[in-house]
Design a protein around this motif. Structure first.
Motif, PDB file in Angstrom:
ATOM      1  N   PRO A 159      -0.515   3.283 -10.524  1.00  0.00           N
ATOM      2  CA  PRO A 159      -0.570   4.167 -11.754  1.00  0.00           C
ATOM      3  C   PRO A 159      -1.650   5.501 -11.935  1.00  0.00           C
ATOM      4  O   PRO A 159      -1.851   5.845 -12.827  1.00  0.00           O
ATOM      5  CB  PRO A 159      -1.056   3.383 -12.850  1.00  0.00           C
ATOM      6  N   LEU A 160      -2.437   5.464 -10.787  1.00  0.00           N
ATOM      7  CA  LEU A 160      -3.899   6.571 -10.855  1.00  0.00           C
ATOM      8  C   LEU A 160      -3.168   7.759 -10.826  1.00  0.00           C
ATOM      9  O   LEU A 160      -4.170   8.392 -11.716  1.00  0.00           O
ATOM     10  CB  LEU A 160      -4.230   6.177  -9.458  1.00  0.00           C
ATOM     11  N   GLY A 161      -2.026   7.964 -10.099  1.00  0.00           N
ATOM     12  CA  GLY A 161      -1.264   9.262 -10.228  1.00  0.00           C
ATOM     13  C   GLY A 161      -1.529   9.418 -11.982  1.00  0.00           C
ATOM     14  O   GLY A 161      -1.394  11.173 -12.035  1.00  0.00           O
ATOM     15  N   TRP A 162      -0.566   9.208 -12.597  1.00  0.00           N
ATOM     16  CA  TRP A 162       0.079   9.817 -13.657  1.00  0.00           C
ATOM     17  C   TRP A 162      -0.905   9.536 -14.184  1.00  0.00           C
ATOM     18  O   TRP A 162      -1.446  10.241 -15.483  1.00  0.00           O
ATOM     19  CB  TRP A 162       0.794   8.488 -14.560  1.00  0.00           C
ATOM     20  N   LEU A 163      -2.171   8.199 -14.493  1.00  0.00           N
ATOM     21  CA  LEU A 163      -3.216   7.916 -15.677  1.00  0.00           C
ATOM     22  C   LEU A 163      -4.265   9.285 -15.339  1.00  0.00           C
ATOM     23  O   LEU A 163      -4.845   9.420 -16.021  1.00  0.00           O
ATOM     24  CB  LEU A 163      -3.658   6.776 -15.749  1.00  0.00           C
TER      25      LEU A 163
ATOM     26  N   LEU B 298       0.611  -1.192   0.184  1.00  0.00           N
ATOM     27  CA  LEU B 298      -0.323  -0.022   0.036  1.00  0.00           C
ATOM     28  C   LEU B 298       0.599   1.444   0.278  1.00  0.00           C
ATOM     29  O   LEU B 298       0.426   2.532  -0.980  1.00  0.00           O
ATOM     30  CB  LEU B 298      -0.664  -0.080   1.159  1.00  0.00           C
ATOM     31  N   TRP B 299       1.931   1.335   0.882  1.00  0.00           N
ATOM     32  CA  TRP B 299       2.596   1.924   0.926  1.00  0.00           C
ATOM     33  C   TRP B 299       3.725   2.436  -0.761  1.00  0.00           C
ATOM     34  O   TRP B 299       3.777   3.804  -1.439  1.00  0.00           O
ATOM     35  CB  TRP B 299       4.142   2.111   2.118  1.00  0.00           C
ATOM     36  N   ALA B 300       4.100   1.554  -1.368  1.00  0.00           N
ATOM     37  CA  ALA B 300       4.507   1.598  -2.469  1.00  0.00           C
ATOM     38  C   ALA B 300       3.543   1.918  -3.648  1.00  0.00           C
ATOM     39  O   ALA B 300       4.236   2.561  -4.405  1.00  0.00           O
ATOM     40  CB  ALA B 300       4.749   0.298  -3.104  1.00  0.00           C
ATOM     41  N   GLY B 301       2.457   1.267  -3.523  1.00  0.00           N
ATOM     42  CA  GLY B 301       1.148   1.824  -4.428  1.00  0.00           C
ATOM     43  C   GLY B 301       0.628   3.459  -4.379  1.00  0.00           C
ATOM     44  O   GLY B 301       1.196   3.973  -5.638  1.00  0.00           O
ATOM     45  N   THR B 302       0.772   3.862  -3.826  1.00  0.00           N
ATOM     46  CA  THR B 302       0.685   5.202  -3.153  1.00  0.00           C
ATOM     47  C   THR B 302       1.402   5.681  -3.125  1.00  0.00           C
ATOM     48  O   THR B 302       1.565   7.242  -3.854  1.00  0.00           O
ATOM     49  CB  THR B 302       1.169   5.100  -0.963  1.00  0.00           C
ATOM     50  N   LEU B 303       3.208   6.204  -2.666  1.00  0.00           N
ATOM     51  CA  LEU B 303       3.606   6.810  -3.449  1.00  0.00           C
ATOM     52  C   LEU B 303       4.438   6.946  -4.874  1.00  0.00           C
ATOM     53  O   LEU B 303       4.513   7.718  -5.160  1.00  0.00           O
ATOM     54  CB  LEU B 303       5.243   6.610  -2.379  1.00  0.00           C
ATOM     55  N   ALA B 304       4.154   5.446  -5.343  1.00  0.00           N
ATOM     56  CA  ALA B 304       3.731   4.943  -7.036  1.00  0.00           C
ATOM     57  C   ALA B 304       3.239   6.649  -7.712  1.00  0.00           C
ATOM     58  O   ALA B 304       3.756   7.335  -8.417  1.00  0.00           O
ATOM     59  CB  ALA B 304       3.875   4.345  -7.862  1.00  0.00           C
ATOM     60  N   ALA B 305       1.750   6.522  -7.553  1.00  0.00           N
ATOM     61  CA  ALA B 305       1.124   6.881  -7.743  1.00  0.00           C
ATOM     62  C   ALA B 305       1.350   8.863  -7.358  1.00  0.00           C
ATOM     63  O   ALA B 305       0.477   9.227  -8.173  1.00  0.00           O
ATOM     64  CB  ALA B 305      -0.474   6.939  -6.969  1.00  0.00           C
ATOM     65  N   LEU B 306       1.981   8.895  -6.395  1.00  0.00           N
ATOM     66  CA  LEU B 306       2.195  10.556  -5.889  1.00  0.00           C
ATOM     67  C   LEU B 306       3.295  10.951  -6.855  1.00  0.00           C
ATOM     68  O   LEU B 306       3.607  11.828  -7.288  1.00  0.00           O
ATOM     69  CB  LEU B 306       2.421  10.555  -4.789  1.00  0.00           C
ATOM     70  N   ALA B 307       4.290  10.350  -7.182  1.00  0.00           N
ATOM     71  CA  ALA B 307       5.375  10.379  -8.300  1.00  0.00           C
ATOM     72  C   ALA B 307       4.562  10.388  -9.632  1.00  0.00           C
ATOM     73  O   ALA B 307       5.958  10.900 -11.000  1.00  0.00           O
ATOM     74  CB  ALA B 307       6.362   9.250  -8.199  1.00  0.00           C
ATOM     75  N   GLY B 308       3.686   9.813 -10.075  1.00  0.00           N
ATOM     76  CA  GLY B 308       3.269   9.890 -11.315  1.00  0.00           C
ATOM     77  C   GLY B 308       2.291  11.367 -11.437  1.00  0.00           C
ATOM     78  O   GLY B 308       2.470  11.239 -11.993  1.00  0.00           O
ATOM     79  N   LEU B 309       2.204  11.841 -10.070  1.00  0.00           N
ATOM     80  CA  LEU B 309       2.120  13.059 -10.103  1.00  0.00           C
ATOM     81  C   LEU B 309       3.119  14.258 -10.416  1.00  0.00           C
ATOM     82  O   LEU B 309       2.530  15.621 -10.524  1.00  0.00           O
ATOM     83  CB  LEU B 309       0.722  13.556  -9.317  1.00  0.00           C
ATOM     84  N   SER B 310       4.048  13.848 -10.367  1.00  0.00           N
ATOM     85  CA  SER B 310       5.164  14.946 -10.286  1.00  0.00           C
ATOM     86  C   SER B 310       6.075  15.034 -12.027  1.00  0.00           C
ATOM     87  O   SER B 310       6.655  15.718 -12.740  1.00  0.00           O
ATOM     88  CB  SER B 310       6.040  14.481  -9.109  1.00  0.00           C
TER      89      SER B 310
END
Length: 402
Positions: free
Chosen positions: A246-250, A196-208
């Motif tokens: 992938p939700l941040g980037w998508l 969950l931590w990995a996915g959440t941080l990846a989603a935030l990275a996808g917003l950057s």
């Protein structure tokens, strides 16, 4: 019977010699051994880089610190932070209309938030975010290196990351520091199987950053590989992390598509106006041809050498049999750099977050340190000097896009 567990009366005044180790252990709780020294080295190298840029500005008669917060893309981020999206365009000499929708929202959003709650200008807020994120990212590099290979390799990893030729861009108002911090810690939580931590941080990275899908893909593939190895007997959090990643980037890509009236293709049309698209290496081939025929000063040949070194280091990383998530993350960034169009002078910057590429070098330096430490000192001193001078050159002297 052992008396080790029998309570003993405490003395009225515990001696300092007994208290100090206890306090030391408390202070170090959760911090890998050697981390503080590695972070001190990272900070020393990057502060030296800042000072060299300031000195170069002084020599050339420029404002001493303006180039840190007001260079190239920095101005777009600051404008978005102040005005929001849809208020700035740039028409190129070729007639392409470049809009601020090409820039992802997390960094300007943080700039806006920080400058609202603190008495900071947007430029100061942008630099503070970048500097803090760079330190957080460096600590993440150390933690991953320590987890996989021990203190020596972890220290070498941080030292090499601090002395990359384009590491100066970790200390200017760009998104590399923020993206690196989020992606690196996402990778750490993958290694610790905290999905969950990995996915959440990846989603935030996808917003950057546009390259944020690299960490999303790394998390999702690592989760799928874990599920396959465990024959599907995995916690629900694994699937949740893989879906969240992938939700941040998508989400931002689809939002831009909605703003342009072309839900699936609008974002990519926006990026095309910036000559940023995946063309399977045609742009890189044209750049190489032009460089061989006409030359390219200092920045472009250096960029070619850095990218070529990145490709070689990726091959060595694969031979190291590094964890899947690290290989996928670094590999996707390499693929984007080699297969994407755009200014070649910016491509080394895109590889800054790809710290796993440094693992083969870090392991080699660690082995050499055990038998010839003086050689390591000489090599690292040379790398640092090149990093400081080249960083000042690209930030202040060169007119090539960062």
């Amino acid at each position: 019977m052992s008396t080790s567990s029998v309570p003993r009366p405490e003395s009225a005044a515990p001696s300092a010699t007994l208290r100090r180790p206890v306090l030391s252990r408390i202070a170090r709780r959760g911090v890998p051994e050697g981390a503080l020294r590695a972070l001190a080295l990272f900070a020393a190298v990057r502060v030296a880089g800042i000072l060299v840029v300031i000195l170069t500005n002084a020599v050339r008669g420029h404002p001493l610190v303006k180039s840190f917060a007001h260079s190239w893309d920095s101005r777009w981020y600051l404008h978005i932070a102040a005005q929001g999206y849809g208020h700035r365009i740039w028409i190129t000499p070729q007639g392409a209309v470049q809009s601020d929708w090409a820039f992802f929202p997390l960094y300007p959003g943080l700039i806006r938030a920080l400058s609202t709650v603190l008495p900071l200008s947007p430029g100061m807020a942008a630099l503070l975010i970048s500097w803090i994120a760079a330190g957080v990212a460096a600590y993440g590099v150390y933690v991953i290196g320590h987890h996989l290979y021990g203190r020596g390799v972890a220290t070498a990893l941080v030292a090499l990351w601090a002395a990359l030729p384009h590491a100066v861009e970790l200390t200017i108002a760009y998104t590399e520091s923020l993206f690196a911090a989020l992606a690196i810690w996402s990778l750490y939580f993958v290694l610790k199987r905290r999905w969950l931590w990995a996915g959440t941080l990846a989603a935030l990275a996808g917003l950057s950053r546009p390259s944020g899908f690299a960490i999303a893909l790394a998390v999702s593939l690592a989760a799928a590989h874990e599920a396959w190895q465990q024959r599907g007997r995995v916690p629900v959090s694994l699937w949740a992390g893989a879906v969240i990643a992938p939700l941040g980037w998508l989400g931002y890509v689809l939002w831009v598509g909605g703003q342009t009236g072309d839900l699936l293709g609008g974002y990519f049309k926006v990026q095309s106006a910036w000559d940023s698209k995946f063309d399977f290496g045609l742009g890189s081939a044209r750049f190489l041809k032009g460089l061989l025929l006409h030359g390219g000063g200092v920045v472009y040949p250096a960029a070619l050498v850095i990218v070529a070194a990145g490709v070689l280091l990726f091959a060595l990383l694969c031979l190291e049999r590094a964890p899947l998530a690290l290989v996928v993350f670094a590999g996707v960034l390499i693929l984007l750099v080699v297969g994407g169009s755009g200014s070649f002078s910016s491509k080394p910057r895109f590889l800054l977050p790809a710290f796993p590429l440094l693992i083969p070098m870090a392991r080699a330096l660690t082995r050499t340190w055990r038998v010839r430490p003086a050689h390591v000192v000489i090599v690292y001193t040379g790398l640092t000097i090149v990093s400081l001078l080249f960083g000042a050159y690209v930030a202040v002297v060169a007119r090539s896009p960062l």
